[in-house]
Every structure is written in C-alpha cells, then in structure tokens.
Design an enzyme around this catalytic site. Structure first.
Site, PDB file in Angstrom:
ATOM      1  N   LYS A 249      47.536  34.779  44.495  1.00 37.16           N
ATOM      2  CA  LYS A 249      48.334  35.923  44.975  1.00 37.16           C
ATOM      3  C   LYS A 249      49.081  35.642  46.284  1.00 37.16           C
ATOM      4  CE  LYS A 249      45.977  39.831  42.832  1.00 37.16           C
ATOM      5  NZ  LYS A 249      45.366  41.138  43.088  1.00 37.16           N
TER       6      LYS A 249
ATOM      7  N   ASP B 114      49.200  46.860  43.612  1.00 37.69           N
ATOM      8  CA  ASP B 114      47.776  47.236  43.653  1.00 37.69           C
ATOM      9  C   ASP B 114      47.559  48.556  44.397  1.00 37.69           C
ATOM     10  OD1 ASP B 114      46.610  45.261  42.120  1.00 37.69           O
ATOM     11  OD2 ASP B 114      46.238  43.914  43.808  1.00 37.69           O
TER      12      ASP B 114
HETATM   13  P1  NAP Z   1      38.249  38.783  47.777  1.00 39.71           P
HETATM   14  O1  NAP Z   1      39.520  38.722  48.540  1.00 39.71           O
HETATM   15  O2  NAP Z   1      37.560  37.516  47.373  1.00 39.71           O
HETATM   16  O3  NAP Z   1      37.210  39.673  48.639  1.00 39.71           O
HETATM   17  C1  NAP Z   1      35.876  39.829  48.230  1.00 39.71           C
HETATM   18  C2  NAP Z   1      35.181  40.877  49.087  1.00 39.71           C
HETATM   19  O4  NAP Z   1      33.831  41.025  48.610  1.00 39.71           O
HETATM   20  C3  NAP Z   1      35.082  40.472  50.562  1.00 39.71           C
HETATM   21  O5  NAP Z   1      35.093  41.646  51.349  1.00 39.71           O
HETATM   22  C4  NAP Z   1      33.696  39.786  50.610  1.00 39.71           C
HETATM   23  O6  NAP Z   1      33.106  39.786  51.868  1.00 39.71           O
HETATM   24  C5  NAP Z   1      32.925  40.692  49.676  1.00 39.71           C
HETATM   25  N1  NAP Z   1      31.733  40.021  49.154  1.00 39.71           N
HETATM   26  C6  NAP Z   1      31.696  39.066  48.185  1.00 39.71           C
HETATM   27  N2  NAP Z   1      30.418  38.666  47.975  1.00 39.71           N
HETATM   28  C7  NAP Z   1      29.641  39.366  48.859  1.00 39.71           C
HETATM   29  C8  NAP Z   1      28.251  39.402  49.135  1.00 39.71           C
HETATM   30  N3  NAP Z   1      27.389  38.627  48.465  1.00 39.71           N
HETATM   31  N4  NAP Z   1      27.797  40.259  50.076  1.00 39.71           N
HETATM   32  C9  NAP Z   1      28.680  41.061  50.767  1.00 39.71           C
HETATM   33  N5  NAP Z   1      30.003  41.075  50.539  1.00 39.71           N
HETATM   34  C10 NAP Z   1      30.490  40.232  49.593  1.00 39.71           C
HETATM   35  O7  NAP Z   1      38.439  39.578  46.406  1.00 39.71           O
HETATM   36  P2  NAP Z   1      39.456  40.801  46.129  1.00 39.71           P
HETATM   37  O8  NAP Z   1      40.693  40.289  45.524  1.00 39.71           O
HETATM   38  O9  NAP Z   1      39.531  41.635  47.350  1.00 39.71           O
HETATM   39  O10 NAP Z   1      38.677  41.605  44.958  1.00 39.71           O
HETATM   40  C11 NAP Z   1      37.488  42.326  45.242  1.00 39.71           C
HETATM   41  C12 NAP Z   1      37.031  43.082  44.002  1.00 39.71           C
HETATM   42  O11 NAP Z   1      37.999  44.055  43.637  1.00 39.71           O
HETATM   43  C13 NAP Z   1      36.857  42.191  42.750  1.00 39.71           C
HETATM   44  O12 NAP Z   1      35.695  42.630  42.071  1.00 39.71           O
HETATM   45  C14 NAP Z   1      38.095  42.466  41.933  1.00 39.71           C
HETATM   46  O13 NAP Z   1      37.862  42.302  40.542  1.00 39.71           O
HETATM   47  C15 NAP Z   1      38.319  43.938  42.258  1.00 39.71           C
HETATM   48  N6  NAP Z   1      39.717  44.339  42.067  1.00 39.71           N
HETATM   49  C16 NAP Z   1      39.959  45.341  41.166  1.00 39.71           C
HETATM   50  C17 NAP Z   1      41.251  45.776  40.967  1.00 39.71           C
HETATM   51  C18 NAP Z   1      41.484  46.879  39.985  1.00 39.71           C
HETATM   52  O14 NAP Z   1      42.622  47.011  39.505  1.00 39.71           O
HETATM   53  N7  NAP Z   1      40.481  47.705  39.704  1.00 39.71           N
HETATM   54  C19 NAP Z   1      42.332  45.204  41.682  1.00 39.71           C
HETATM   55  C20 NAP Z   1      42.054  44.172  42.611  1.00 39.71           C
HETATM   56  C21 NAP Z   1      40.738  43.752  42.787  1.00 39.71           C
HETATM   57  P3  NAP Z   1      33.309  38.506  52.858  1.00 39.71           P
HETATM   58  O15 NAP Z   1      34.646  38.721  53.517  1.00 39.71           O
HETATM   59  O16 NAP Z   1      32.168  38.595  53.793  1.00 39.71           O
HETATM   60  O17 NAP Z   1      33.271  37.273  51.999  1.00 39.71           O
END
Ligand code: NAP
Length: 277
Positions: A70, A107
């Site tokens: 992205k 988004d």
């Molecule tokens: P990302 O940039 O990789 O961010 C992941 C987030 O989760 C960070 O805040 C990370 O914290 C946290 N995290 C991961 N593992 C963790 C753990 N073990 N303990 C505590 N915090 C943890 O991913 P993203 O793109 O933001 O996506 C996040 C989620 O949203 C995904 O599940 C994705 O599928 C979903 N999503 C859904 C939609 C939709 O249309 N519904 C759209 C976009 C994303 P740290 O910073 O500490 O690593």
C-alpha cells in the site's frame, strides 16, 4: 472504455489468495451485467512497479492494492489524491486513458459508510473515540474520524511510538494511552474501534480488559474473519451497538468499482452473502 475491450481490474498483494475482493467485484459485475473481470494478482515487491506500469496496457482500468504494497504503490503513482497522501498509503489505483496512474485511498470512506449504516444514530460530536492499534488501517480511521468531527480520539497501541507518531502528525485531538491502560480508555469512549489484527483467525486474541464496555457505546472491529470477534461478542453482551468489519470491506470497494466500471454499486445483504459464501 471507448472501444470494445473487456475492462479488467484486480487486487495486487502478497499473499493475495485469501482476498475476498474478487468475489465482491465479480458479484457486482454479474449483477449489473458488465462484461468485465476482477482477478487476484500475486506480486513480489521487486516486481511491483513493473507490474503496475504494465497493467494499463493489458486492458486493466485499475486495481486494488493490499498488504504489503500500500505504501509502495503511492510512490509509484503519477498522481495521488489528498486523502491517500494524508493516510500515507493507497488501496485503489485508477488507470487513466493516457496510461497515467492515479492513487487513492477509500478505506476511510469504507469505515465511515459502514459505521453510519450499522449505527445510524451515532453522532460524531457526541463524545470521544477509542482506537486500539496504530498501523495502516488506524491511519485511515483517524483521518475519517477527524474529518467527521469527533472531538477527541484516544489511541492505545502495543508499540507506543507508533501512536505518538499519529499524534505528532494529526494533532491535538489525539491522546496517546498506554497499551496497559486500554481497558480504561475503552470505558470512557462513545465509540470503540479495533484496528489491530488481534482476534483475526490465525492471530492471537485481543486480550485487553473489556469489562468497561457498557450500553450506549458503539463498538466496531476492522477484523472480519471471524465476523463475530470476541470484542464484538462481549460488546453485544454488554448492550453496545456493534458493527462488524465486513461492511468496511464492502463499502471501500464502492468508489473504486464506480470509477473503473462506470456504475455506482449497492452494498446489500446479497453482496454480503456472496462475499461470505
Ligand atoms: P498493520 O499496519 O500491520 O498494523 C497492525 C496493528 O495490529 C498494529 O497496531 C500492531 O501493533 C497491532 N498488533 C499486531 N499484533 C499484535 C499483538 N500481538 N499485540 C498487540 N498488538 C498487535 O495492519 P493494518 O493494515 O493496520 O490492518 C490491521 C487489521 O485491520 C488487519 O486485521 C486487517 O485485516 C484489518 N483491516 C480490515 C479492513 C476492512 O475493510 N475491514 C481494512 C483494512 C484493514 P504494533 O504497532 O505494536 O505492531
């Protein structure tokens, strides 16, 4: 399109086989009788620019971009919308007839449209929002909530520095809360949003204390696999209004489909069923 070529779109990611976007767009193509197609495209980072540059010459009218491309897609694009610039990532590319590439991010639109559909009584200025997580999805949510007029946004993230970065970038409406205080943060919020990947199939469970959830709150989870996360189940039990994450995925696709295929599609139960099938 000006000639009789079949318009193509797709989603570029790595991995990409799990993506529900092909099902989603194909459902709309079928429903509206549009002779187009939408395909998953597994692309390695080192080939990303070459692939994106080639697609407009192969009948593609645009594509979605998913993890981990992205941010890189934003750098490759020739023009970038203000929203994508603000979020720092692109999830949608539109290929113009002159072959140039326009990047956008839908988004935040998808998040807000889903929230308004699932919690129509929510007033953005009614109180603070609490956000769990500070990754890419959180950025889109923060921008959308600021634009909607939410007065205070509290953010807790495991890695506090990432939440601090958001505050530095998006300003004083944001308050950073320690991850260990996330339970207290949730209790004082009108709207609670999980933007972490916790609770998703294959990921650890979201284990922040949830006993502060109470009736009158609106709780939404970006995770949509499973549809009913532990957060949403506990929120429902506490009497909160809950909004699942699938609707965000469906709504974020609306502006892209309209721009690629020239018809504004509808999000309804038939689409949800098709995507979940
Ligand atoms: P990302 O940039 O990789 O961010 C992941 C987030 O989760 C960070 O805040 C990370 O914290 C946290 N995290 C991961 N593992 C963790 C753990 N073990 N303990 C505590 N915090 C943890 O991913 P993203 O793109 O933001 O996506 C996040 C989620 O949203 C995904 O599940 C994705 O599928 C979903 N999503 C859904 C939609 C939709 O249309 N519904 C759209 C976009 C994303 P740290 O910073 O500490 O690593």
């Amino acid at each position: 399109m000006s000639d009789n070529r079949i318009p193509l779109a797709g989603v570029i990611g790595n991995p990409v086989s799990h993506s529900r976007s092909p099902r989603l767009h194909r459902h709309w193509l079928g429903r509206y009788g549009i002779a187009g197609d939408y395909v998953p495209l597994h692309v390695e980072e080192r080939h990303l620019e070459q692939v994106i540059r080639a697609l407009p010459h192969m009948g593609f009218v645009g594509c979605n971009i998913t993890i981990p491309h992205k941010e890189a897609a934003l750098r490759i694009a020739d023009q970038v919308s203000d929203r994508a610039t603000l979020i720092g990532a692109a999830n949608t590319l539109i290929f113009r007839t002159d072959g140039s590439i326009h990047a956008d991010n839908t988004d935040g639109y998808g998040f807000m449209a889903n929230l308004r559909a699932g919690a129509p009584d929510w007033q953005p200025d009614s109180g603070p929002a609490a956000i769990l997580g500070a990754g890419g999805a959180a950025r889109a949510v923060v921008v959308a909530l600021i634009e909607a007029g939410v007065p205070e946004i509290m953010i807790a993230n495991r890695t506090r520095a990432r939440a601090e970065d958001l505050r530095a970038e998006f300003g004083p409406r944001l308050t950073v809360v320690d991850w260990v205080q996330a339970g207290n943060m949730i209790e004082g919020a009108e709207l609670v949003v999980n933007t972490t990947s916790l609770g998703m199939t294959g990921q650890p469970e979201l284990r922040v204390p949830l006993d502060g959830l109470h009736a009158g709150q609106i709780v939404t989870d970006l995770v949509y696999s499973p549809l009913q996360t532990r957060l949403l189940a506990m929120a429902k039990e506490a009497g909160c209004t809950t909004v699942d994450g699938l609707g965000m995925l469906l709504h974020q696709a609306v502006p892209a489909f309209e721009r690629w295929f020239g018809r504004r599609p509808e999000v309804d139960q038939a689409l949800r069923s098709a995507v979940l099938a």
